[in-house]
Scaffold this active site. Structure first.
Site, PDB file in Angstrom:
ATOM      1  N   GLY A 246       0.796  -1.224   0.000  1.00 22.68           N
ATOM      2  CA  GLY A 246       0.000   0.000   0.000  1.00 22.68           C
ATOM      3  C   GLY A 246       0.831   1.277   0.000  1.00 22.68           C
ATOM      4  N   HIS A 247       0.152   2.401  -0.051  1.00 25.85           N
ATOM      5  CA  HIS A 247       0.842   3.691  -0.156  1.00 25.85           C
ATOM      6  C   HIS A 247       1.596   4.045   1.118  1.00 25.85           C
ATOM      7  CE1 HIS A 247      -3.214   5.899   0.890  1.00 25.85           C
ATOM      8  NE2 HIS A 247      -2.920   4.985   1.769  1.00 25.85           N
TER       9      HIS A 247
END
Lengths: 353, 353, 353
Positions: A246-247
């Site tokens: 994920g970011h």
């Protein structure tokens, strides 16, 4: 086996190349590597653990790499004794099964944007698309159909298999391997609830996706760009197929992320961490250096360095095993316990099995 | 950070754009957004929760967006007080980090089938393939290599990143974002056992895959077409990377499906549902409006509207936490319990840990 | 529904084609298949289980296929009684919703390597890339953008949807269906720790990826090549979307692997095994013929033939349900138990919920 252009190796050469001790005939030769179970005469095989001793005894392999403790185990006559049979293969496979050479060049169907530059030699496959201002190092190979966005930088000796997509601004180091279908730098999952209570407003992502040197990433794995910070995969980390990063995630060096692992936004993973298959890390966790998370597990909190955890929510692996064992023993006595402790209160709850 | 063509913003302008209250110097300027931890002088940052107060105290950011409760917290001198710092970013990022403009046009390598039409302007990237009788709305952008099957309809202002595949007949709404590697409209997993007991016979799929307005779908996510009904993803729903949506599934409006969620065939998900990472829904479930399913959980039955469930099988989250806690306390006493209740019956079962 | 070129079917024809018993008017006609819930007049539908009786009573479908036990249930006037309504659809859908015919030919943008041959007719879509020495059987269809490596062999009547990648040396049988984004033959996750303790050394993979006849593989699924042995997916096995099959895995015939299943290296799966959604199998397991693993479960050891297991670690499904039920009953009494058994020892552990 794929068609090979390798040469034969004698047992004596194998001992010399691996620094092993030869037991049996030095002059017998092998043409390829195969498992104990499926090997044929003319094959080299290896015995890495006692689990495979039954196959060792019956194998048709001509030469077998074995650990010292199996040097005299019943089995084929010719063997080479080495401390680490699988490691020894690393010096033999390139001789028996050499990789086909790659041909530098730009396929005529490849599309190259303005301002894009590279150091020869490189190879761009059919239908590759490079955006503007891309930088490629020496010996970069990009497989057919891959799409590399504006401003992407890719370091020396990095290989992209077909169908990789790098979003604009992605940074990829040296000696990186990206397998088919890898997606680097897609927007993370970030929204703000509309203040009128209707729907989700997208947070524009301005961070980068950075893949450091010597990383390998498996087929169809996705690594999002950061929202405001960068997403970073550390040097030497290996990621299996169908993994999600994920970011803003920061993964340290030399980690192993097995298939279908998922890591939530902004989680920090220390060096040398091992995440087994289908592990899930929620967002904003810190996983300490050298920690291991067992298959399918999901910590709900930070994990201390060096520990092994399992379960959902994950706890110390030993504690999880103990609790699981207790649970299954419990099922046999819980009826009596209910009667023993609170006969009237629990009787009405029924049995949900 | 990617190369930016944005302009500077002063603290005073930030307060004006966000409707916030300025504390400190109005004239200092910032050039980009960054996290508290990694910000440099000249950066704008934000403090969304008390968890990040230690970073706030040490940040080098020039201006920080803060909630009212942190208006006077020790930290950088210049701050803008707003009710929702992350939400406030939505009006600032487009100024500091404007998206590069897109260029309308049809790349000469794009292939367009007969009967296909669009409303200008649109952009078709390199090696895009449009089948026959495709309909594209105004401002549709289709990334390099994407393949759009016969009869697909895509609404105004929708963006496909590279390598999206839409099977024939797929319907995509307006303002939709599809990330790299999204597959829409593949056949579902439907077979009938051969009556002679040998093998599985494929059920031809004739339903559609329908993506409503304002949906965003993450990289490498797959949404199957319906078997006899349609598969529908409702308006405003956001789907993360590597998610699977099975055939005939109906997802309501404004749902959030986080990474690696899987939804089995014919399951119905109400409006405003949140499915956290790696959640699995078996087939033919009904998930009520506003329900939330915790990460890695798997309900085996329908979920009531508005509730929060967790575990496998999932139960009310509070009940799951209570049971988990009891389980770990239990391990410490189950030996004694066995002796207490049925000393002879359970002794032979051993300890499976 | 997608645009159809099928013809009308009368209730009498439906009874004749399915060998069913007609109840009601023989001459009414239908134009398409739809679910009970969403059917309109002129639609054919089916009632497969009692669960859908409420929809049956209210359906607007003109003709409904029903099991014998529902022959007289309240509902629409015209019905055709068959033992297996879903199976009966297999002879009706191709008439009502015929698949569009495919057009043989090589798209002018397709790239074909030297030594590659096929048996006409075949279809190669736009931007397809075939390497050198590829072999395609008769009636092979390869969707747009697919990339087929050197030496790949694909059998008769096999269909690849767009964006499939087959690494060099992959072998695909006859009548196989590969959906968009399938990756076959990528390197497995195999490393040896560097003896100097720094990093992981990649084990070159020399085994093949073999897909036998009549296999279907869902969108974005990945199947690694073997390291020294081959990876094999057995005849008639069906694999859903986003599944991971590791190196050296052997999957038997007629298995069903549902979405997001993951199988670790060298695990052996017998014939007729069913792995439900998100199941994970660690490496080196043996799953017996006909075994079933429930959704989200993860066996930590071998699974006997024919059994049904669930849980993490997986146990006999009945035992898992019993333990789960006991666990939730337990939470209500564990406080008392602690007081009953060891009041002083456990009191200090606190309640972690």
């Amino acid at each position: 086996m794929s068609a090979d252009t390798g040469r034969l190796l004698s047992a004596g050469e194998i001992a010399a190349l691996t620094g092993g001790r030869l037991v049996g005939a030095a002059e017998v030769t092998v043409a390829r590597v195969h498992s104990l179970q499926h090997a044929q005469p003319g094959d080299l095989s290896f015995l890495a653990s006692a689990r495979y001793l039954p196959y060792f005894q019956q194998t048709r392999a001509t030469v077998v790499l074995v650990k010292p403790e199996f040097a005299a185990a019943p089995g084929p006559a010719t063997r080479v004794v080495v401390p680490n049979p699988q490691g020894a293969l690393l010096s033999l496979i390139p001789v028996l099964h050499p990789e086909p050479p790659w041909t530098p060049g730009i396929h005529p169907t490849a599309q190259v944007g303005t301002g894009t530059r590279w150091e020869d030699p490189v190879a761009l496959g059919a239908h590759v698309v490079l955006g503007c201002d891309v930088r490629l190092g020496r010996n970069v190979r990009i497989g057919a159909g891959s799409v590399i966005g504006d401003g992407v930088a890719i370091g020396d000796d990095t290989q992209l298999f077909p169908h990789v997509v790098c979003y604009a601004g992605t940074v990829v180091g040296r000696r990186v391997i990206l397998h088919a279908g890898v997606r680097l730098g897609s927007d993370g999952f970030g929204y703000v609830r509309d203040e009128r209570g209707e729907g989700h407003l997208k947070i524009p992502h301005v961070g980068r996706c950075i893949i450091e040197d010597d990383v390998e990433i498996g087929a169809n794995t996705t690594v999002d760009r950061g929202s405001v910070d960068d997403t970073v995969v550390g040097a030497g980390t290996k990621i299996d197929n169908l993994v999600q990063v994920g970011h803003n995630v920061r993964i340290g060096a030399r980690c192993l992320l097995m298939a279908q692992v998922g890591i939530g936004g902004s989680t920090v993973v220390g060096d040398d961490v091992i995440l087994a298959g289908q592990v899930g890390l929620i967002d904003h966790l810190v996983i300490g250096k050298g920690a291991r998370v067992a298959a399918k597990s999901g910590p709900y909190g930070d994990v201390e360095p060096g520990v092994v955890v399992s379960g959902i929510p994950a706890r110390a692996h030993r504690e999880t095993l103990r609790a699981q064992a207790a649970l299954y023993r419990l099922a046999k006595i819980v009826d009596q316990l209910e009667g023993l402790v609170t006969p009237s209160q629990t009787a009405s709850d029924g049995d949900e099995s």
